[in-house]
Design a protein around this motif. Structure first.
Motif, PDB file in Angstrom:
ATOM      1  N   SER A 165       0.866  -1.183   0.000  1.00 58.01           N
ATOM      2  CA  SER A 165       0.000   0.000   0.000  1.00 58.01           C
ATOM      3  C   SER A 165       0.898   1.226   0.000  1.00 58.01           C
ATOM      4  CB  SER A 165      -0.910   0.025   1.231  1.00 58.01           C
ATOM      5  OG  SER A 165      -1.864  -1.009   1.179  1.00 58.01           O
ATOM      6  N   ILE A 166       0.496   2.234  -0.750  1.00 56.09           N
ATOM      7  CA  ILE A 166       1.270   3.468  -0.845  1.00 56.09           C
ATOM      8  C   ILE A 166       0.397   4.629  -0.377  1.00 56.09           C
ATOM      9  CG2 ILE A 166       2.411   5.105  -2.390  1.00 56.09           C
ATOM     10  CD1 ILE A 166       3.290   2.823  -4.112  1.00 56.09           C
ATOM     11  N   ALA A 167       0.952   5.425   0.519  1.00 58.26           N
ATOM     12  CA  ALA A 167       0.287   6.646   0.965  1.00 58.26           C
ATOM     13  C   ALA A 167       1.053   7.837   0.412  1.00 58.26           C
ATOM     14  CB  ALA A 167       0.236   6.704   2.485  1.00 58.26           C
ATOM     15  N   LEU A 230      -4.672  13.778   1.835  1.00 56.24           N
ATOM     16  CA  LEU A 230      -4.560  15.228   2.011  1.00 56.24           C
ATOM     17  C   LEU A 230      -5.940  15.803   2.288  1.00 56.24           C
ATOM     18  CD1 LEU A 230      -5.673  16.637  -0.885  1.00 56.24           C
ATOM     19  CD2 LEU A 230      -3.518  15.666  -1.686  1.00 56.24           C
ATOM     20  N   ASP A 231      -5.920  16.991   2.842  1.00 52.64           N
ATOM     21  CA  ASP A 231      -7.170  17.686   3.168  1.00 52.64           C
ATOM     22  C   ASP A 231      -7.571  18.538   1.968  1.00 52.64           C
ATOM     23  OD1 ASP A 231      -9.283  19.086   4.180  1.00 52.64           O
ATOM     24  OD2 ASP A 231      -8.317  19.571   6.084  1.00 52.64           O
ATOM     25  N   ASP A 286      -6.864  13.440  -6.781  1.00 46.62           N
ATOM     26  CA  ASP A 286      -8.024  12.558  -6.642  1.00 46.62           C
ATOM     27  C   ASP A 286      -7.976  11.871  -5.281  1.00 46.62           C
ATOM     28  OD1 ASP A 286     -10.109  10.850  -6.863  1.00 46.62           O
ATOM     29  OD2 ASP A 286      -9.316   9.710  -8.569  1.00 46.62           O
ATOM     30  N   THR A 287      -8.755  12.373  -4.350  1.00 43.33           N
ATOM     31  CA  THR A 287      -8.757  11.839  -2.990  1.00 43.33           C
ATOM     32  C   THR A 287      -9.923  10.885  -2.736  1.00 43.33           C
ATOM     33  OG1 THR A 287     -10.044  13.734  -2.180  1.00 43.33           O
ATOM     34  CG2 THR A 287      -7.644  13.921  -2.103  1.00 43.33           C
ATOM     35  N   ALA A 288     -10.644  10.498  -3.796  1.00 44.80           N
ATOM     36  CA  ALA A 288     -11.850   9.688  -3.606  1.00 44.80           C
ATOM     37  C   ALA A 288     -11.533   8.364  -2.924  1.00 44.80           C
ATOM     38  CB  ALA A 288     -12.528   9.442  -4.958  1.00 44.80           C
TER      39      ALA A 288
END
Length: 559
Positions: A165-167, A230-231, A286-288
């Motif tokens: 997993s990548i953040a 991110l916000d 794209d934070t969806a």
């Protein structure tokens, strides 16, 4: 103890918040920390995080095998790579050694773990999904190495069959974050930001460190994937700067300067590192998928404004990394319209400490540590870290102390407003302690200095200021010298000095008739020039700043 989680980069900002989150969730954690784990353990303990499940390990991710024995940490299921060189001005070799080669070494080591559940790799919001090899010359070594690493770990994970997993987090807000956006906030606070860099739609997103840590900690329990963390509610940069300026009581710049022009101007003029300019972008992300994951994990991002304001408080408290972060609580609060720097307990303080010139409330730290019960110390309006006064100091003090009945302690200049308050509100002061009251001593020679006092004060180094005050060069004096260099600060100090001098006769009359108990503390080297009918404690060997040179004796006199 057999750790179930391993965190690389545990001594860094993201790493230590992640270790705290994992420990709080009941995990056993091996923390790979540079230079040993004492600082990490102290940080965790200071935040009341249980450390029974913590083990410190030494590892070097730039080496194959990480410098760990092959059979060590056999029970590790989740591996988090938060390590990286977050710095500008690196060579390509320096950046790649940790950010690329090191990341691949972590993945290779994890592939040998029989109990492995997931590797979580922390990347960056500007580097995910970039096509082709990165341009090190255009992007700079830091960003280019992160772009290269983001692609390389994906390929290596597929080759080795490692669940990954990548953040991709944005600028992380948290105590100890002094790079990136923090330098812009520093320039704002110090009065060195004449214009906001970039256009009016520049978007520099942020994310709270605690939220990011909670997000990372839950990734192994769910599915693989890559997430922009991110916000998305982060204000565009001019509005973000305006929000922080209002919170800190400084003036926000009204103009913006295009990135193209910044690239053309010499760095000596702009103060901008060329590597930071690529972050001044209008791009959105794209934070969806991250929002959907957060919903499944039961995570809620804290309000953007609150996170930004709390981070600004941390930055100012630590003087933007120049000093250690003091014990809390601390931060800016609005008092009678003034952005006021407050340390300690405001609701029901047993003692309230008001500083003199040219110091701020930090000058009371060693005294406050020796007093019983909650203590409140505040920077006076227009002085120290507080913003300019928005009204009379009497109104400010009345609002600051509303609903309290403390022992009110004032030093030098602050003795005048303290006396006025005690005379106007005798039922709201249990006792008044005046330390080195300037109105009972000879006038300050700074009133008639040539060249002008404000010019001299603004140019003073910490060592020269210490010599002028007759005290050791310590944190309080260093902070005072830094404050005096801010625009308008030295001028306000001199104006306050003159106002206090003009009120000498008034203060003496107030002292004679005030009804609350009053005690005076002075140094033997700084005697009173006027006889008073009040109890006086004289501290042997002390000068005008006994709270700095003899804090134990001052605390004893206050008690």
């Amino acid at each position: 103890m057999q750790p179930d989680s391993l965190v690389f980069g545990a001594s860094g900002l993201i790493g230590r918040f992640l270790v705290a989150e994992l420990l709080s969730r009941g995990h056993t954690v091996a923390a790979a920390a540079r230079g040993g784990g004492d600082a990490l353990t102290a940080w965790l303990t200071g935040r009341n995080v249980p450390v029974d499940g913590l083990a410190i390990v030494r590892a070097d991710i730039t080496r194959p095998g990480l410098g760990l024995p092959p059979d060590e940490l056999a029970a590790v299921r989740d591996v988090y790579n938060c390590a990286g060189r977050y710095a500008f001005g690196l060579t390509a070799e320096e950046a790649r050694a940790t950010n690329v080669t090191g990341a691949l070494h972590v993945l290779d080591w994890a592939a040998t773990r029989s109990e492995l559940r997931r590797v979580v790799h922390v990347s960056g919001y500007r580097v995910s999904g970039v096509e082709g090899p990165p341009d090190y010359r255009r992007l700079g070594s830091y960003e280019a190495s992160k772009v290269e690493a983001d692609a390389a770990v994906r390929v290596r994970a597929r080759e080795r069959g490692v669940p990954l997993s990548i953040a991709n987090p944005a600028t992380v807000l948290g105590s100890g974050q002094f790079v990136g956006l923090a330098s812009l906030v520093s320039d704002l606070w110090h009065g060195r930001l004449p214009a906001v860099p970039g256009g009016r739609e520049v978007f520099v997103p942020v994310v709270d460190a605690g939220y990011l840590a909670a997000f990372l900690a839950r990734l192994p329990e769910h599915e693989e994937g890559a997430y922009w963390v991110l916000d998305d509610r982060t204000p565009v940069l001019p509005e973000l700067i305006g929000l922080l300026a209002g919170h800190m009581g400084v003036r926000a710049p009204r103009r913006t300067i295009p990135v193209g022009l910044l690239r053309l101007l010499p760095r000596a003029l702009t103060g901008a590192d060329p590597e930071t300019l690529s972050f001044l972008s209008v791009d959105r992300y794209d934070t969806a998928s991250a929002e959907a994951f957060a919903g499944r994990a039961g995570l809620r991002m804290p309000p953007t404004g609150a996170a930004l304001r709390a981070w600004a408080d941390d930055l100012v408290a630590a003087r933007f990394g120049a000093t250690g972060t003091p014990r809390g609580p601390y931060g800016y609060q609005q008092v009678a319209g003034t952005a006021t720097w407050i340390s300690g307990e405001r609701e029901r303080p047993g003692h309230v400490l008001l500083h003199g010139l040219p110091l701020d409330s930090r000058s009371w730290e060693e005294v406050a540590d020796r007093l019983d019960g909650p203590v409140l110390a505040a920077d006076l309006p227009g002085l120290g870290r507080s913003g300019p006064a928005r009204g009379p100091v009497a109104d400010w003090l009345a609002e600051l102390l509303a609903g309290t009945r403390p022992v009110l302690v004032a030093h030098s200049l602050a003795c005048v407003p303290a006396l006025r308050y005690a005379a106007a509100h005798p039922d709201r002061v249990s006792r008044l302690v005046l330390v080195a009251p300037a109105f009972l001593q000879p006038p300050s020679p700074w009133l008639t200095r040539t060249p002008p006092a404000a010019l001299l004060l603004r140019r003073m180094s910490a060592s020269r200021l210490a010599g002028t005050l007759g005290v050791p060069e310590g944190p309080a004096v260093t902070a005072a010298a830094a404050d005096l260099a801010r625009p308008g600060q030295a001028r306000r100090v001199v104006a306050a000095l003159r106002a206090a001098h003009a009120a000498r006769d008034e203060a003496r009359r107030l002292l004679a008739r005030v009804s609350v108990p009053v005690e005076i503390v002075t140094g033997s080297a700084d005697p009173l020039s006027v006889a008073v009918d009040r109890p006086v404690t004289t501290i042997a060997g002390a000068g005008h700043y006994p709270q700095l040179t003899h804090p134990g004796e001052v605390a004893a006199a206050i008690r």
